[in-house]
Design a protein around this motif. Structure first.
Motif: not given
Length: 65
Positions: A5-30
């Motif tokens: 569900s993470i959308k955006g520029s390729s660097m942002i998407v890759k970094m978000a996925r890397t961070l999620m694999s390291e235990g980070w979670s992201f909280v979206p708004d509505e």
């Protein structure tokens, strides 16, 4: 929030996925805009008052790799 569900520029998407694999979670708004990131393992938590703050944090994290 799951990785597909993470959308955006390729660097942002890759970094978000890397961070999620390291235990980070992201909280979206509505509107599916990420407003907070938290790492349950370390207890670290970061809030983003704007999308610019989120992008800057992602770029800084990417540079630390």
């Amino acid at each position: 929030m799951n990785m597909e569900s993470i959308k955006g520029s390729s660097m942002i998407v890759k970094m978000a996925r890397t961070l999620m694999s390291e235990g980070w979670s992201f909280v979206p708004d509505e509107f599916d805009v990420i407003v907070k990131a938290e790492n349950k393992t370390t207890g670290e938590e970061v809030s983003f008052p704007s999308i610019g703050n989120l992008k800057m944090w992602m770029y800084e994290k990417a540079l630390s790799y």
